[in-house]
Structures are given as structure tokens and as C-alpha cells.
Design an enzyme around this catalytic site. Sequence first.
Site, PDB file in Angstrom:
ATOM      1  N   GLU A 167      27.632 -47.151 -37.694  1.00 36.38           N
ATOM      2  CA  GLU A 167      28.905 -46.511 -37.375  1.00 36.38           C
ATOM      3  C   GLU A 167      28.905 -45.199 -38.145  1.00 36.38           C
ATOM      4  O   GLU A 167      29.114 -45.183 -39.352  1.00 36.38           O
ATOM      5  CB  GLU A 167      30.043 -47.441 -37.790  1.00 36.38           C
ATOM      6  N   ALA A 201      29.548 -47.215 -51.637  1.00 36.73           N
ATOM      7  CA  ALA A 201      29.310 -45.837 -52.070  1.00 36.73           C
ATOM      8  C   ALA A 201      29.486 -45.748 -53.590  1.00 36.73           C
ATOM      9  O   ALA A 201      30.335 -46.433 -54.174  1.00 36.73           O
ATOM     10  CB  ALA A 201      30.285 -44.898 -51.373  1.00 36.73           C
TER      11      ALA A 201
END
Length: 452
Positions: free
Chosen positions: A229, A157
Site C-alpha cells: 500500500e 517506522a
Amino acid sequence: MSTVNSINPYTHKEIESFKKHTKQDIAEILQKADHRFYLWRETAFSKRKELMLAAAKELLENKQEYAETMSLEIGKPISQAIAEVEKCAWVCEYYANNAEKHMADVTIETDAQKSYTKFEPLGVVLAVMPWNYPFWQVFRFAAPALMAGNIGVLKHASNVFGSALNIEKVFKRAGFPKYCFTTLLVSSDGVEQIIENPVVKAVTLTGSGPAGSAVAQTAGKHIKKTVLELGGNNALVVLADCDIDATVDICVQARFQNTGQSCIAGKRMLIDEKISEEFIEKLLVKVRELKSGDPMDKETYIGTMAREDLAAELEQQVNDTVKAGGKLLMGGKRQGAYFEPTIVSEVTPKMVMFNQETFGPALSITTFKTVDEAIELSNNSRFGLGVSVFTTDIKNAEKLVYRFDEGAVFINSLVKSDPRLPFGGVKESGYGRELSSHGIQEFVNRKTVYIN
Ligand code: NDP
């Protein structure tokens, strides 16, 4: 923009500016990673084990250094960041010691002289990872992937590029050959091109539904396997016969650890109305005791949220719920990226805090009259990652397990990930499994061998 600035959400000051990799840089790295694969898959398990144990040692020896970067980047309380690094050492040790067993040939009796399944690595696997557990989310992919003989490339990220580079450093310091694990500094708009590169054989993503859907779409177009996920909206089902004090403590941790920013956090509390008054009274006392403050202070339990925009989104969700009739019992206020621990009761399935994932320190409470109603409420969600059920009648609880549409049912415990147990969801929480033998076998070719 060719740079990414990381901002400390607690001080609002810039920590560092990172130069992003260019398309050409990425193409070169992927080429070298592919070249490394053909050498890496030849290494014996004993060698891989030695290196993975060295990675575990490196994590433990320098946990403070790695934890501090996490705390600065996402406002994570330092004691929880240290615990996260320690857990990463555990997953490295687990796969160092068990990968060979999980990857062993499986003999299958047929009419052949000999027939069996072999588990072989696929090659370069891309991991697109989120900021909420900057180390753990990556290590639970990297440890099994590398032990299986695969190569890892990480797109982390954009707000945790410092941690992303630290992870690469862990493997380097442990002595792994170059390009076994590489961090790519790239924004989400660069992911499609990476997946399209023929060198990349599979993708794993942890994050939001839209991110998972975008990545799976590109991977699907190129017939590449994905493991997803995604989010969760776990229920904490509190039955009337539970041990109230113990349950309160577990529920506080389930919702508020990591400042509530966890896919498996217990977000929707469902309580039997017979005990709701006493339970909520005790819950409020415990949540009021949680210490908010400077993430770098060892005593802090609630830090800031990772970014101000995420805190503003949570504020909106809480406000919408209260406007629709939810009763604000505590908290509800925001200051920059800090959000007060918040509890809203009398929440119904139509309200935002019930039907959307809340990714921060805010708990919704709904009461029920019967166990059937509790199960129906728990299943009333787009997500299906896990559920916690609290009761002293364990035999009866086990009989209920099959009725929950979830990847995991935890009885008298918060839902947690453990290297020894498979982890993953159903419905919009994603597919595939991480951890345990199931995790390491996701990115392998199950080759059938038949000898006549
Ligand atoms: P995202 O899902 O957007 O980010 C997770 C990762 O995916 C990051 O590396 C991100 O890169 C990347 N990404 C995002 N969009 C794309 C895309 N279209 N194609 C390829 N890669 C992409 O999480 P956010 O930070 O925006 O958080 C938003 C919400 O997501 C949270 O509030 C929470 O509900 C959920 N979430 C769930 C997590 C979980 O553990 N399941 C973890 C984090 C978030 P980049 O940072 O560069 O955008």
C-alpha cells in the site's frame, strides 16, 4: 547505532531513547512467534473473537494514553489521534464479528462427492508500517491477520517506536497469548534479514515506493507473498454542477486532515473553470479558518509535520511549483517541522505539485473545460489509489467510474478507509487489498479439498 531516539517535532526535544533488538533477539522472537502459530491456529473463532473484542475495549478505555504518544511522536493533533484510536477499536470489532464468515469454506460443485475451498492461515506475517497513522495502519493489518489465525510481527517506522510498543501493549492487556503480536525495534536496514527468515511467510508494507520496491524484491527472491500500500496523488474532481459549499468542506478535510500526511489525501484539485473563481474564494476562507498550533491542544487542526526533513521536502516542492508558474494563493512558509496550510493555483501537469506526491498540507489547483479533460488530468499520474468526484448528477458520475485508473472512486465524499470496504491501489500505489473480506483473505492458503 544500537539505539533510536524519538524527537518531538513540535518541541524538538527528545521523548525517549529505544534500544534496538539485536539480530539474535529477532531470531529468538521469530522462533517463538512460529511456535505460537501452531497453537494459535487451533483456537476457536469464538476465543479469538473474545480476545479481539477485549482489544477494542482496551483501545477505547485508554484512548487518551495511546493518542498522546502519537501526538508527541509525530505532531498529530490530539483530537485526530483520539479519533484514530477509536477507529482502531472499530476495525477490531468488525473482524471479531465477521472473520468467521469471511473465512468459511466455500463449496464448489464439481463431479466429486464434495469439493470446496478452505481458507487457512499462513503463519508469521511481517508488517512494515509508516508513521503517518501510527495505530490505524497497524490495526488494519493486525485485526484481520490475528482473526484469520496468523501471527503478526511489526517493524514500525523509526520515529514511532513508542506507539509501536503501545500496540504490542494493547494485545497484551487484552489477554492475547504471548507472541501472537510482537513489535520488533529495528531500522529499515534490518528488514531484509527478517524477510529471509524461513519462519516469515508473507509481508505487508505501507509506505513509500522505494520502501515497497525494496521489500517486494527481497520477498520475491524468497517466493513470499507481499501486499503493498504505497503512495497516492488523488485528484479532487469538482464538476460545475456540484453543491459548492458542501464540496468545499469535504475538500478541506480531504487535503488537510492529519496535516496532509495521508496516502489517500486529495492532493490535486481539478475544478471546472466555470465555477473556479467562486469555489476558490470559498475554499480560501475555509482553509484560513483551520487552527494551527500545539498538537496537544484539543482545538488544533493543523499540527506539525512528522519530521523536519519531510517539511523541508514539501517546501522545496511548493517553491519549485511557484517558480515554474504556479500562483501561491496562501501559505508556503515553513518553520521547523511546521508547514503553513498552502494553496497553489494555475498548476499544470508539468509542475512538481502535480506530478509528484506532496505529503503535507499543500493543495494544487488546476482548471479544466470538459469532463473528458478532467478525467485525463486525474489519470495523468503514476499513482492510482483513489479519486473523489463532486457532482449532483450521480447517475452520470457512476457511468464515468470505469474510466478512472484507480483503486477507488468516491462520489461526493473524500476517499477514506472503512473496515467493511476493500482498500488498495493500482499502478505505483501498490497491489493487494486490505480490509473487508478481501483483506483477511490476502494472507491465507486457499486450500482445495476434493472428496470422491
Ligand atoms: P518510508 O516509506 O521510507 O517508511 C515506511 C516504512 O518502511 C518505515 O517502517 C521504514 O522504516 C520502512 N522502510 C523504509 N525503507 C525501507 C527499505 N529499504 N527496506 C525496508 N523497509 C524500509 O517513508 P518515509 O518516512 O521516508 O516517508 C517518505 C515518503 O513516503 C512520504 O513523504 C510519503 O510520500 C511516503 N509515505 C507514504 C505513506 C503511505 O501511507 N502510503 C506513509 C508514509 C510515507 P524506517 O522508518 O526505519 O526507515
